[in-house]
Design a protein around this motif. Structure first.
Motif, PDB file in Angstrom:
ATOM      1  N   UNK A 107      14.304  81.760  15.500  1.00  0.00           N
ATOM      2  CA  UNK A 107      13.179  83.075  15.784  1.00  0.00           C
ATOM      3  C   UNK A 107      13.471  84.180  15.462  1.00  0.00           C
ATOM      4  N   UNK A 108      14.097  84.593  13.850  1.00  0.00           N
ATOM      5  CA  UNK A 108      13.369  85.751  12.844  1.00  0.00           C
ATOM      6  C   UNK A 108      13.467  85.707  11.203  1.00  0.00           C
ATOM      7  N   UNK A 109      12.604  86.300  11.020  1.00  0.00           N
ATOM      8  CA  UNK A 109      11.797  86.089   9.908  1.00  0.00           C
ATOM      9  C   UNK A 109      12.712  86.957   8.829  1.00  0.00           C
ATOM     10  N   UNK A 110      12.907  87.683   9.225  1.00  0.00           N
ATOM     11  CA  UNK A 110      14.453  88.497   8.146  1.00  0.00           C
ATOM     12  C   UNK A 110      14.804  88.109   7.438  1.00  0.00           C
ATOM     13  N   UNK A 111      16.123  87.164   8.919  1.00  0.00           N
ATOM     14  CA  UNK A 111      17.346  86.601   8.640  1.00  0.00           C
ATOM     15  C   UNK A 111      16.967  85.012   8.351  1.00  0.00           C
ATOM     16  N   UNK A 112      15.499  84.498   8.517  1.00  0.00           N
ATOM     17  CA  UNK A 112      15.037  83.437   6.895  1.00  0.00           C
ATOM     18  C   UNK A 112      15.005  83.703   6.296  1.00  0.00           C
ATOM     19  N   UNK A 113      14.837  85.304   5.854  1.00  0.00           N
ATOM     20  CA  UNK A 113      14.431  85.193   4.196  1.00  0.00           C
ATOM     21  C   UNK A 113      15.898  85.275   3.762  1.00  0.00           C
ATOM     22  N   UNK A 114      16.629  86.252   4.050  1.00  0.00           N
ATOM     23  CA  UNK A 114      18.040  86.731   3.646  1.00  0.00           C
ATOM     24  C   UNK A 114      18.955  85.316   3.433  1.00  0.00           C
ATOM     25  N   UNK A 115      18.593  84.642   4.912  1.00  0.00           N
ATOM     26  CA  UNK A 115      19.755  83.328   4.335  1.00  0.00           C
ATOM     27  C   UNK A 115      19.298  82.528   3.229  1.00  0.00           C
ATOM     28  N   UNK A 116      17.577  81.625   3.242  1.00  0.00           N
ATOM     29  CA  UNK A 116      17.552  81.164   2.639  1.00  0.00           C
ATOM     30  C   UNK A 116      17.892  81.804   0.904  1.00  0.00           C
ATOM     31  N   UNK A 117      17.310  82.646   0.408  1.00  0.00           N
ATOM     32  CA  UNK A 117      17.885  83.064  -0.691  1.00  0.00           C
ATOM     33  C   UNK A 117      19.352  82.579  -0.710  1.00  0.00           C
ATOM     34  N   UNK A 118      20.230  82.745   0.141  1.00  0.00           N
ATOM     35  CA  UNK A 118      21.727  83.090   0.002  1.00  0.00           C
ATOM     36  C   UNK A 118      21.924  81.478  -0.821  1.00  0.00           C
ATOM     37  N   UNK A 119      21.470  79.957   0.290  1.00  0.00           N
ATOM     38  CA  UNK A 119      21.451  79.122   0.127  1.00  0.00           C
ATOM     39  C   UNK A 119      21.040  78.012  -0.744  1.00  0.00           C
ATOM     40  N   UNK A 120      19.727  79.281  -1.624  1.00  0.00           N
ATOM     41  CA  UNK A 120      19.470  79.127  -3.282  1.00  0.00           C
ATOM     42  C   UNK A 120      20.595  79.211  -3.922  1.00  0.00           C
ATOM     43  N   UNK A 121      20.983  80.497  -3.675  1.00  0.00           N
ATOM     44  CA  UNK A 121      21.667  81.167  -4.871  1.00  0.00           C
ATOM     45  C   UNK A 121      22.992  79.866  -4.736  1.00  0.00           C
ATOM     46  N   UNK A 122      23.367  79.151  -3.947  1.00  0.00           N
ATOM     47  CA  UNK A 122      24.401  78.179  -3.691  1.00  0.00           C
ATOM     48  C   UNK A 122      24.673  77.033  -4.761  1.00  0.00           C
ATOM     49  N   UNK A 123      23.266  76.421  -3.727  1.00  0.00           N
ATOM     50  CA  UNK A 123      22.523  75.188  -4.989  1.00  0.00           C
ATOM     51  C   UNK A 123      22.409  75.186  -6.457  1.00  0.00           C
ATOM     52  N   UNK A 124      22.605  76.490  -6.929  1.00  0.00           N
ATOM     53  CA  UNK A 124      21.608  76.662  -8.174  1.00  0.00           C
ATOM     54  C   UNK A 124      23.469  76.911  -8.869  1.00  0.00           C
ATOM     55  N   UNK A 125      24.375  77.343  -8.228  1.00  0.00           N
ATOM     56  CA  UNK A 125      25.795  77.961  -8.664  1.00  0.00           C
ATOM     57  C   UNK A 125      26.131  76.296  -8.679  1.00  0.00           C
ATOM     58  N   UNK A 126      26.567  76.044  -7.368  1.00  0.00           N
ATOM     59  CA  UNK A 126      27.193  75.091  -7.240  1.00  0.00           C
ATOM     60  C   UNK A 126      26.378  74.035  -6.935  1.00  0.00           C
ATOM     61  N   UNK A 127      25.111  73.576  -7.281  1.00  0.00           N
ATOM     62  CA  UNK A 127      24.592  72.254  -6.452  1.00  0.00           C
ATOM     63  C   UNK A 127      25.663  70.932  -5.799  1.00  0.00           C
ATOM     64  N   UNK A 128      26.322  71.770  -4.813  1.00  0.00           N
ATOM     65  CA  UNK A 128      26.883  70.670  -4.015  1.00  0.00           C
ATOM     66  C   UNK A 128      28.086  69.620  -4.556  1.00  0.00           C
ATOM     67  N   UNK A 129      28.428  69.789  -5.976  1.00  0.00           N
ATOM     68  CA  UNK A 129      29.641  69.663  -6.219  1.00  0.00           C
ATOM     69  C   UNK A 129      30.403  69.432  -6.132  1.00  0.00           C
ATOM     70  N   UNK A 130      30.923  69.730  -5.229  1.00  0.00           N
ATOM     71  CA  UNK A 130      32.561  70.467  -4.795  1.00  0.00           C
ATOM     72  C   UNK A 130      32.694  69.320  -3.001  1.00  0.00           C
ATOM     73  N   UNK A 131      31.576  69.572  -2.900  1.00  0.00           N
ATOM     74  CA  UNK A 131      31.374  69.348  -0.916  1.00  0.00           C
ATOM     75  C   UNK A 131      31.552  67.849  -1.432  1.00  0.00           C
TER      76      UNK A 131
END
Length: 343
Positions: A107-131
């Motif tokens: 219910x917070x667009x600002x939080x949703x945007x900052x989270x999305x940036x963090x999650x996409x950054x993780x996927x670009x760096x790690x690609x979920x390979x270890x998990x």
């Protein structure tokens, strides 16, 4: 107190590893093409009094004798292989979903945007390979058998992809993989992990796996389906109720899911043999209920919320392992809203 502009009081994530219930069958290791559903049997037994008694009874032989003479009558469910069967067959399916960058509710667009940036950054760096590698290992080592894994002479895990556009199969000797750590280098595990990681990293793709496990536990041996929670044993006629679906003994999907996400070796004390519980299931507070202990406490700032609240707003975590843990918790799914009173 003024409302924090980056607080999501409504925040939820759908789980991304979705197992079905596990169905139990009996067969023979030498001829596994013939398998029959395992059914539950009801037993009535006369047990002995074995609970810890009051000191006044312990010290008085007469009172003790009178206490142990009481019948401890129990009616319980049981499950076992047939007299000519020596192998348990466990069958379930597993769906791996993408789209973790978008909460199912926020219910917070600002939080949703900052989270999305963090999650996409993780996927670009790690690609979920270890998990994905750890999830794949928990399939290959048959951790999902739980108690049924103990004392099995042979265990084979067969995995098939059910996606019509990308068929693939793997077969594992589960006895060759430990459940104590994830320091394993195996080409088939890597191959399956690549498929899992690809699905988790996607925006809206999925992977469907069919998993069949054979465990040679011995002729007519007991089998352990999931046990139902009996909230009021005083009113029910049974003191132990096992789980079944359409008269087939089964394991809860939650129990299978718990086994698959038992990948947390990053908690404080894992390397200390005196306090380590080995790999534990991904939980916000590192809870291990059978030990009555939380391995990730807010006091030590090692819990999910401490990491997530900073990371999702653009902060950096000290270790890559902490980021793996945060993302694994989101794969687990849950409701993680933050009260505005606490901000």
């Amino acid at each position: 107190m003024a409302k924090h502009e980056n607080t999501a009081s409504v925040l939820a994530f759908e789980k991304k590893l979705v197992p079905s219930d596990g169905y139990l069958y009996g067969t023979r290791w030498s001829n596994r093409s013939e398998a029959s559903p395992l059914n539950l049997k009801e037993k009535s037994v006369r047990g002995t009094i074995s609970n810890r008694l009051k000191p006044t009874i312990q010290k008085d032989p007469a009172k003790l004798n009178k206490e142990v003479e009481k019948a401890n009558l129990q009616t319980v469910d049981a499950c076992s292989l047939g007299t000519e069967q020596d192998t348990l067959k466990l069958y379930f399916t597993l769906k791996v979903l993408g789209g973790i960058q978008q909460p199912s509710a926020c219910n917070n667009a600002t939080f949703k945007q900052s989270f999305s940036i963090a999650a996409k950054g993780y996927i670009e760096r790690e690609g979920f390979a270890e998990l994905a590698r750890r999830y794949a290992l928990n399939i290959a080592n048959a951790r999902f058998l739980w108690r049924n894994r103990v004392g099995a002479e042979n265990i084979e895990v067969q995995v098939k992809t059910l996606n019509s556009d990308a068929k693939q199969e793997w077969s594992f000797d589960a006895t060759m993989f430990t459940t104590r750590d994830f320091d394993v280098d195996d080409s088939q595990v890597k191959d399956m992990a690549t498929r899992i990681a690809s699905a988790l990293s996607s925006d809206n793709d999925f992977l469907m796996l069919e998993i069949t496990c054979y465990a040679q536990v011995g002729k007519a041996q007991d089998i352990y389906p999931s046990e139902e929670l009996v909230l009021d044993k005083g009113k029910g006629k049974k003191s132990k109720i096992l789980y079944a679906v359409d008269n087939i003994a089964a394991m809860h999907s939650q129990k299978i899911g718990n086994a698959l996400r038992t990948i947390d070796t990053w908690y404080p004390g894992f390397d200390d043999p005196e306090i380590s519980a080995g790999p534990i299931a991904i939980e916000p507070y590192g809870a291990v209920t059978n030990l009555g202990k939380a391995y990730r406490t807010p006091k030590e700032k090692q819990d999910f919320y401490t990491f997530f609240d900073s990371w999702a707003r653009g902060g950096q975590l000290e270790r890559p392992e902490d980021e793996h843990y945060v993302m694994a918790t989101l794969v687990r799914g849950g409701v993680f809203g933050e009260s505005e009173k606490d901000t």
